[in-house]
Design an enzyme around this catalytic site. Structure first.
Site: not given
Length: 350
Positions: A33, A164
């Site tokens: 990131r 998920k």
């Protein structure tokens, strides 16, 4: 060999995937990131035995890309034959609303898939979770397998398993409708243990750390499916190249589910003096519920108290020849690495 992108190289599974890809001779890219994490990733890989100045380790390149932004992904996947999408967005605190987890997980996965299709990538292996398989079901004795799905609309489902499930469902739906020639496979790990490479690790590792440091008064009646991170990485590499893996999902679990007290016993038996603080007693459910009145961590485990979920890795073994390490080896390797890296402070053996 092939050029492979691993998203989320700073993560526990991602770093082990990079190590095995480098060892196998692939050119590897990974996303972070922020480029500030590059140093952390290199330290983890060095701890895992990689030489990043010469040999296989010199074939690693870093790209800055965030799952919540479009920038950087086209550059990261350009020229790659394969993508291992391991990264998963995790907020720094418990989300106030489930969408803080669900939306980034779903959109991040779709962002990677679109970039891969646009770059002509051959196959993407998506890291999902047992959380997308074994939650929201009635109690059962039949082992869970790849045909099972968590119901994202089941009452009381926590944000993480819902995120998920929604993300994996969205990935399959997109792939069938818009994937074109892009191939896809999915790996669904249970609780991942094994050698830690640095201080940035998952909740399952934190459990072993707290057991070793004597920070738990006892073991709640919780059962865990267990798998070693080295075997999870191995399964990713097998799913990446095997023709039979395209369009399939694979449950990554070593063997039968273990109660926490069995994990604790394995630590004491194998690590001796270093595990002297590991608790021996089982905490009754009523006591956990009492603690949960003032402890958020205890509150989160209440829905799973006493639930025994067995799982099967027969498909991964049959289709891909995957043979995982034992539960005991995975749990003990976790503790040994925590001791070796000095991540237990002054607790180990004292």
């Amino acid at each position: 060999m092939s050029s492979v992108l691993v998203t989320g190289g700073s993560g526990f599974i991602g770093a082990h995937c990079i190590l095995q890809l480098l060892e196998a001779g692939h050119d590897v890219r990974t996303t972070v990131r922020s480029r500030k994490r590059e140093t952390d990733v290199k330290a983890m890989l060095k701890a895992g035995g990689a030489n990043l100045l010469s040999g296989p380790g010199a074939r690693l390149r870093f790209f800055e890309a965030d799952l919540e932004k479009d920038a950087g992904w086209a550059e990261a996947v350009a020229g790659c034959e394969y993508v291992l999408h391991v990264a998963s967005p995790l907020p720094p605190h418990a989300p106030k609303h489930e969408d803080e987890l669900i939306v980034p997980a779903r959109e991040g996965t779709l962002r990677v898939l679109r970039a891969a299709r646009g770059a002509g990538v051959k196959r993407v292996v998506v890291t999902s979770s047992f959380a997308a398989i074994g939650y929201g079901h009635k109690p059962r004795t039949k082992p869970f397998d790849e045909t099972d799905w968590t119901d994202p609309n089941s009452q009381g489902l926590a944000a993480y398993p819902k995120s998920k499930t929604v993300a994996e469902m969205a990935a399959w739906d997109w792939w069938r409708r818009e994937g074109g020639e892009l191939e896809m496979a999915v790996v669904n790990p249970v609780a991942v243990f094994g050698p830690v490479l640095g201080p940035d690790y998952s909740a399952s590792i934190l459990l072993v750390q707290r057991l070793m440091m004597g920070q738990l008064p006892g073991c709640p009646k919780l059962w865990f499916g267990i798998v070693d991170v080295r075997d999870v990485a191995d399964l990713h590499l097998r799913a990446m190249t095997a023709a039979e893996a395209n369009g399939e999902r694979f449950l990554a679990v070593a063997g039968e589910a273990w109660p926490m007290v069995r994990m604790a016993r394995a630590l004491r038996e194998r690590l001796g003096e270093a595990a002297k603080r590991v608790p021996r007693r089982v905490i009754p459910n009523w006591m956990v519920r009492l603690v949960a009145l003032r402890d958020e961590a205890a509150k989160l485990i209440l829905p799973e108290l006493g639930k025994v979920k067995q799982m099967s890795h027969a498909k991964a073994e049959r289709v891909l020849g995957w043979k995982p390490r034992s539960n005991e080896e995975a749990v003990v390797a976790t503790a040994e690495s925590l001791v070796g890296l000095g991540l237990l402070g002054d607790y180990a053996g004292k």
